[in-house]
Design a protein around this motif. Structure first.
Motif, PDB file in Angstrom:
ATOM      1  N   LYS A 271     -12.034   4.676  -6.730  1.00 38.40           N
ATOM      2  CA  LYS A 271     -10.731   4.930  -6.115  1.00 38.40           C
ATOM      3  C   LYS A 271     -10.884   5.329  -4.651  1.00 38.40           C
ATOM      4  O   LYS A 271     -10.088   4.937  -3.800  1.00 38.40           O
ATOM      5  CB  LYS A 271     -10.012   6.033  -6.892  1.00 38.40           C
TER       6      LYS A 271
ATOM      7  N   LEU B 158      -7.376  -8.139  -5.385  1.00 43.86           N
ATOM      8  CA  LEU B 158      -8.597  -7.987  -4.583  1.00 43.86           C
ATOM      9  C   LEU B 158      -9.839  -8.353  -5.386  1.00 43.86           C
ATOM     10  O   LEU B 158     -10.846  -8.789  -4.822  1.00 43.86           O
ATOM     11  CB  LEU B 158      -8.718  -6.542  -4.079  1.00 43.86           C
TER      12      LEU B 158
ATOM     13  N   TYR C 101      -0.470  -0.375  -7.977  1.00 41.32           N
ATOM     14  CA  TYR C 101      -1.897  -0.127  -7.760  1.00 41.32           C
ATOM     15  C   TYR C 101      -2.729  -1.147  -8.529  1.00 41.32           C
ATOM     16  O   TYR C 101      -3.671  -1.757  -7.983  1.00 41.32           O
ATOM     17  CB  TYR C 101      -2.226   1.295  -8.213  1.00 41.32           C
ATOM     18  N   ASN C 102      -2.396  -1.364  -9.781  1.00 44.77           N
ATOM     19  CA  ASN C 102      -3.142  -2.317 -10.612  1.00 44.77           C
ATOM     20  C   ASN C 102      -2.987  -3.745 -10.103  1.00 44.77           C
ATOM     21  O   ASN C 102      -3.938  -4.542 -10.158  1.00 44.77           O
ATOM     22  CB  ASN C 102      -2.672  -2.227 -12.065  1.00 44.77           C
TER      23      ASN C 102
ATOM     24  N   ILE D 207     -13.821  -3.523  -5.468  1.00 41.86           N
ATOM     25  CA  ILE D 207     -13.493  -2.106  -5.528  1.00 41.86           C
ATOM     26  C   ILE D 207     -14.333  -1.448  -6.618  1.00 41.86           C
ATOM     27  O   ILE D 207     -14.241  -1.801  -7.793  1.00 41.86           O
ATOM     28  CB  ILE D 207     -12.001  -1.897  -5.832  1.00 41.86           C
ATOM     29  N   LYS D 208     -15.138  -0.473  -6.226  1.00 44.16           N
ATOM     30  CA  LYS D 208     -16.012   0.192  -7.182  1.00 44.16           C
ATOM     31  C   LYS D 208     -15.518   1.583  -7.557  1.00 44.16           C
ATOM     32  O   LYS D 208     -15.926   2.140  -8.562  1.00 44.16           O
ATOM     33  CB  LYS D 208     -17.423   0.287  -6.600  1.00 44.16           C
TER      34      LYS D 208
ATOM     35  N   TYR E 257       0.814  -1.209   0.000  1.00 44.87           N
ATOM     36  CA  TYR E 257       0.000   0.000   0.000  1.00 44.87           C
ATOM     37  C   TYR E 257       0.852   1.267   0.000  1.00 44.87           C
ATOM     38  O   TYR E 257       0.467   2.279  -0.597  1.00 44.87           O
ATOM     39  CB  TYR E 257      -0.932   0.013   1.217  1.00 44.87           C
TER      40      TYR E 257
ATOM     41  N   PHE F  23     -11.332   2.329  -2.672  1.00 47.98           N
ATOM     42  CA  PHE F  23     -10.058   1.632  -2.510  1.00 47.98           C
ATOM     43  C   PHE F  23      -9.241   2.291  -1.404  1.00 47.98           C
ATOM     44  O   PHE F  23      -8.605   1.619  -0.586  1.00 47.98           O
ATOM     45  CB  PHE F  23      -9.292   1.656  -3.836  1.00 47.98           C
TER      46      PHE F  23
ATOM     47  N   LYS G 199     -12.180  -7.143  -9.113  1.00 49.73           N
ATOM     48  CA  LYS G 199     -12.888  -5.945  -9.563  1.00 49.73           C
ATOM     49  C   LYS G 199     -14.175  -5.712  -8.782  1.00 49.73           C
ATOM     50  O   LYS G 199     -14.601  -4.572  -8.576  1.00 49.73           O
ATOM     51  CB  LYS G 199     -13.197  -6.071 -11.055  1.00 49.73           C
TER      52      LYS G 199
ATOM     53  N   THR H 149      -5.322  -4.154  -7.043  1.00 57.44           N
ATOM     54  CA  THR H 149      -6.737  -4.221  -7.416  1.00 57.44           C
ATOM     55  C   THR H 149      -7.065  -5.534  -8.112  1.00 57.44           C
ATOM     56  O   THR H 149      -8.154  -6.090  -7.932  1.00 57.44           O
ATOM     57  CB  THR H 149      -7.096  -3.044  -8.336  1.00 57.44           C
ATOM     58  N   SER H 150      -6.102  -6.052  -8.907  1.00 59.30           N
ATOM     59  CA  SER H 150      -6.355  -7.337  -9.575  1.00 59.30           C
ATOM     60  C   SER H 150      -6.433  -8.474  -8.572  1.00 59.30           C
ATOM     61  O   SER H 150      -7.202  -9.426  -8.751  1.00 59.30           O
ATOM     62  CB  SER H 150      -5.256  -7.609 -10.604  1.00 59.30           C
TER      63      SER H 150
END
Length: 944
Positions: free
Chosen positions: A431, A423, A416-417, A428-429, A397, A434, A425, A420-421
């Protein structure tokens, strides 16, 4: 510390030991000294213990006792015809000499000699003689030689060597010397052929000898290695030649303990001094880094079995301090190499080697994300991506949400990507959401460490190895911490990161269920606590130099107030104390008297009534620095705290409670020898009253059979009262504390569970810190000393130093005098109801005599005025104190008139008349009192 308890058992074994020992000897063991701390430990010439624990000593001595009793039942003729293997089935030569050495240490020389006379019957070999000499050392053998022993009867025959006519000391040493000349096998002869003396040659010999199956011979050369001169360069060369795995195997082997671990630890420590040049580090690391096997260059995925030669670090090695030294060296060397290469295959090899070292390498990589070396940063991120699980994504983080321009944007975006990958899609809806997830994850993790709800990789003694970033060197460093310190560091690390991300993402995170102010307050709590412990609990804290004022410059005063309350609720009193000091800079009298928060009392008043004496006094000092003109909620608490602190005399005190006064007196004697003043109690309620009397009480010792109330309720009473909340309690009659629990399937993780059944306010709500521990009843000073040390350690208690308690008492008395003087002037904000009792107590104290006298002048009471005169008339007191009392008497008469009547005044005249033989200055002082009285009477009778 449990050796003291075993010592007591050992005493009883020795008292009846060797009754009617062999062949006409009288009783043995009666009248001998007891085994205590340091006694009974047979020490070799090199300082190593021959018998490690009292339990082992007891087993050996019982064998020796049985052996001698068995021999006593046999005639000399039968004994001479008994086969050697029969005798050896009863006891071995090494056990016999071990028992003799223990008895020699206990000044039981006659029994020791009697035991050694049987050595010849066992036909020890040359190798056994060498082993015995190696185990007990030259110092013990020399003490044997000084005894008036009879020569050995006869030694020789199968498996032995001819040594007839020698006493045991010479017999053992001659046999050992003969072994070195004649008893070696081919491998051993090769190892010592060149008579090695240098550190490297000695290690070569040790490496050969470890495979011969005779550990005593290896220990012999390990001892030589420890004594040999060696430079850091020599030790670095040894690591380079033999590798960490081989050295750690030597360190781990029980047959070489403890000297093997000492030797390897010495190698690692010295080698680290040498590895400062990057070229040398690279060369040494080449030996540690797994080499990529050319056969696997074309493969897509790399694993440890595709490297040659493999780095062998078995899990069984990971419990030693020595291995941690090796891990640190290996990890830092590999990390240096990771910061030097951008070759992907090389990076994969180094990361694989790193991961083979230990369980906290992920933490090392995470700490390394603070580097300014962009190559290392990129490779560390790559290493974490390969190894972390979904639950460990928080380690990245700090990169994904970083604001620093030193971190390339492509690394931020890529990280960051990646997160999110992992976790998903659907999780996380947006930013902002997130950001909320990241803050909540880090905040909860910090909370877990703050509340000690997470396991740490710990040694059985409670020490923690912690990767930290060293700003000076710009590299990670392994530091060793106590468990509480490690929890504080982890809590602050993740709380700071949560606050940083929350601030970067915008303060409005409520849509994600995050209260920004709560996150900031929690970060401040962990920061305050960490800074205070780093500064020292009782050292003055420089608010300006520490940077704390800057950290809270934008924090509203009401948030500082809430920090105080939050920290007190969590029993993190140190953080609350720092917040109180900051409040003193930001707050004022109006903020105290006009407080209208959701709590009925101001946070400062809550702190004054808290369970930690350091926090109580810090808050009290701030409150007394204000000048309220009107009453405010909780002012009575301030007076209670003032009176309590004023009773401190800077003496260490312990309350000992037992329903039988004789037993309480016996127990108290043990603590008097430790420097404590003792207060005796017969009931739990009496013990509580004594413990609450003053801040000088540092611990309470209570027997479990005490009643009125029972011990369970007594512990509750102690915790409920702010005066006794943090006083540790030793409950006698229980069993010793359990050893740390090992978590199943995680041999490197221990949890130290110190919560006790008696230490709860409610059955389902244990307190955060335990203050009570159970112990066996002590039987000597050493047992009491063990209880004291163990209790303070397990309760994480550090008593306020005596000189600080004395200073606090003096300040409190001065504040009380000011309060009484203000009351005379008509400002009655505080009511000191027991001022007379306080003055009388202070007058009887050598520490506070002058302060008490100055207060006495403010009190309108004939008893107080008489007490002031008693100080003036006491010729045993310092003359300066008597002068101060005379001044106070004059001030009292001036303010309140002559309150003495009849016989009291007559006593003053009689005392002056009886001072004929006293020094002139004493007579003048007594005459001054009469002048004050007569002057006041004359003014009253003849006013102008």
């Amino acid at each position: 510390m449990r050796t003291y308890f075993l010592t007591f058992i050992f005493l009883f074994v020795l008292l009846g030991f060797f009754l009617g020992v062999s062949r006409g000897e009288g009783e043995v063991g009666r009248g001998g000294g007891k085994v205590g701390r340091g006694e009974g430990e047979v020490v070799r010439g090199n300082g190593e213990k021959f018998a490690f624990t009292d339990a082992e000593k007891i087993i050996v001595l019982e064998k020796c006792e049985a052996f001698l009793k068995w021999i006593r039942t046999m005639s000399p003729e039968i004994l001479d015809g008994t086969p050697t293997h029969t005798l050896r089935s009863k006891i071995s030569p090494i056990e016999l000499i071990q028992g003799a050495a223990i008895l020699q240490e206990q000044n039981k020389k006659n029994v020791s000699v009697k035991l050694r006379e049987q050595l010849s019957l066992l036909y020890p070999t040359m190798e056994e003689c060498f082993d015995i000499e190696d185990r007990i050392g030259a110092a013990v053998l020399e003490s044997f030689r000084q005894d008036t022993e009879q020569p050995q009867a006869k030694v020789g025959g199968d498996g032995g060597w001819s040594g007839a006519g020698l006493n045991s000391a010479d017999f053992i040493q001659k046999g050992a010397a003969k072994f070195l000349n004649e008893g070696l096998n081919a491998a051993e002869k090769i190892a010592i052929m060149n008579q090695p003396t240098t550190a490297i040659d000695l290690m070569n010999a040790i490496d050969l000898l470890t495979s011969t199956g005779r550990p005593s011979f290896t220990r012999y050369y390990l001892r030589k290695f420890l004594k040999a001169d060696k430079t850091p360069a020599d030790c670095a060369a040894i690591v380079d030649k033999f590798g960490t795995a081989r050295l750690m195997q030597i360190s781990l082997a029980k047959s070489f303990a403890p000297i093997g671990a000492d030797a390897v630890n010495q190698i690692f420590i010295e080698a680290k001094k040498h590895w400062r040049n990057r070229d040398i580090i690279a060369k040494a690391a080449d030996n540690l880094t797994i080499k990529l096997d050319p056969r696997y260059l074309g493969t897509e995925h790399l694993s440890l079995d595709k490297f040659h030669p493999p780095l062998i670090l078995p899990d069984s090695l990971k419990n030693l301090q020595t291995l941690w030294q090796g891990e640190e060296i290996s990890a830092l060397q590999l990390l240096d190499k990771l910061g030097e290469t951008e070759d992907e295959e090389r990076v994969e090899a180094i990361v694989a080697a790193l991961l083979s070292i230990g369980g906290d390498i992920k933490e090392l990589l995470a700490v390394s994300l603070r580097t300014k070396n962009k190559v290392l940063l990129k490779n560390a991120i790559h290493g974490l991506k390969q190894t972390i699980t979904r639950d460990e994504l928080f380690l990245l983080y700090q990169i994904a949400f970083a604001k620093s321009a030193d971190i390339p944007n492509e690394l931020k975006t890529d990280t960051y990507n990646f997160i999110t990958s992992q976790l998903g899609k659907n999780a996380i809806k947006s930013k902002k959401e997130f950001h909320a997830i990241a803050v909540r994850t880090l905040y909860q993790r910090a909370r877990d460490y703050y509340s000690r709800n997470r396991n740490l990789r710990a040694e059985p003694d409670g020490s923690i190895r912690f990767w930290n970033w060293d700003e000076t060197t710009g590299k990670p460093a392994y530091i060793q911490l106590r468990i509480p310190d490690a929890y504080r560091l982890f809590a602050n690390r993740y709380a700071a990161l949560a606050y940083e991300i929350a601030e970067a993402g915008g303060r409005d995170l409520r849509t994600g269920g995050i209260d920004f102010e709560a996150v900031r307050r929690f970060y401040l709590v962990t920061l305050f606590e960490q800074i205070l412990f780093a500064n020292g609990l009782d050292s003055p804290l420089d608010l300006d130099g520490s940077g704390l004022l800057g950290a809270v410059s934008s924090v509203p005063l009401e948030q500082i107030e809430q920090v105080i309350l939050d920290a007190i609720d969590d029993e993190h009193y140190e953080a609350a104390r720092v917040a109180v000091l900051l409040f003193a800079r930001k707050g004022n009298t109006a903020s105290l008297t006009n407080y209208s928060g959701r709590h009925r009392q101001h946070p400062l008043i809550t702190a004054v009534g808290s369970g930690d004496s350091r926090l109580r006094f810090a808050a009290l000092e701030v409150v007394m620095g204000f000048s309220p003109a009107v009453h405010y909620q909780g002012s009575s608490r301030v007076v209670d705290a003032l009176v309590w602190f004023s009773r401190g005399e800077g003496q260490r005190r312990v309350v000992v409670a037992h329903p039988k006064r004789a037993e309480a007196s016996r127990l108290s004697g043990y603590f008097i020898s430790l420097g404590y003043g003792v207060e005796l109690a017969l009931t739990g309620r009496e013990a509580f009253m004594l413990a609450a009397d003053s801040p000088d009480v540092e611990l309470v010792v209570i027997d479990e059979i005490c009643r009125s109330p029972a011990v369970f309720e007594f512990a509750q009473m102690m915790r409920r009262d702010c005066r006794t909340h943090n006083i540790p309690i030793a409950i006698l009659g229980g069993v010793p504390q359990k050893t740390p629990r090992i978590v199943p399937n995680e041999p490197n993780i221990t949890t130290l569970d110190f919560m006790q059944r008696v230490d709860r306010l409610r059955a389902a709500e244990p307190l955060r810190n335990s203050i009570s521990q159970t112990y066996p009843r002590p039987t000597d000073d050493y047992g009491a000393e063990w209880i004291e040390a163990d209790l303070l350690h397990k309760t994480s208690t550090t008593p306020v130093p005596q000189e600080i308690r004395l200073e606090q008492a003096s300040k409190s008395l001065k504040w009380i005098k000011k309060i009484l003087a203000d009351a005379e002037a008509g400002r009655k904000i505080y009511q000191v109801e027991n001022a007379q009792e306080l003055v009388m107590r202070g007058i009887q104290s050598n520490q506070h005599l002058n302060d008490a006298i100055s207060i006495a002048a403010e009190i309108k009471s004939s008893n107080i005025q008489a007490a002031i005169y008693d100080v003036v008339a006491d010729g045993t007191l310092p003359f300066e104190a008597r002068q101060n009392a005379a001044d106070a008497f004059g001030e009292s008469v001036k303010k309140h008139g002559i309150l003495l009547r009849g016989k009291q005044v007559l006593h003053i005249y009689n005392r002056y008349n009886a001072s004929e033989s006293e020094p002139k200055e004493s007579q003048e002082l007594l005459n001054r009192i009469i002048d004050i009285i007569e002057e006041k009477v004359n003014k009253k009778n003849h006013p102008k």
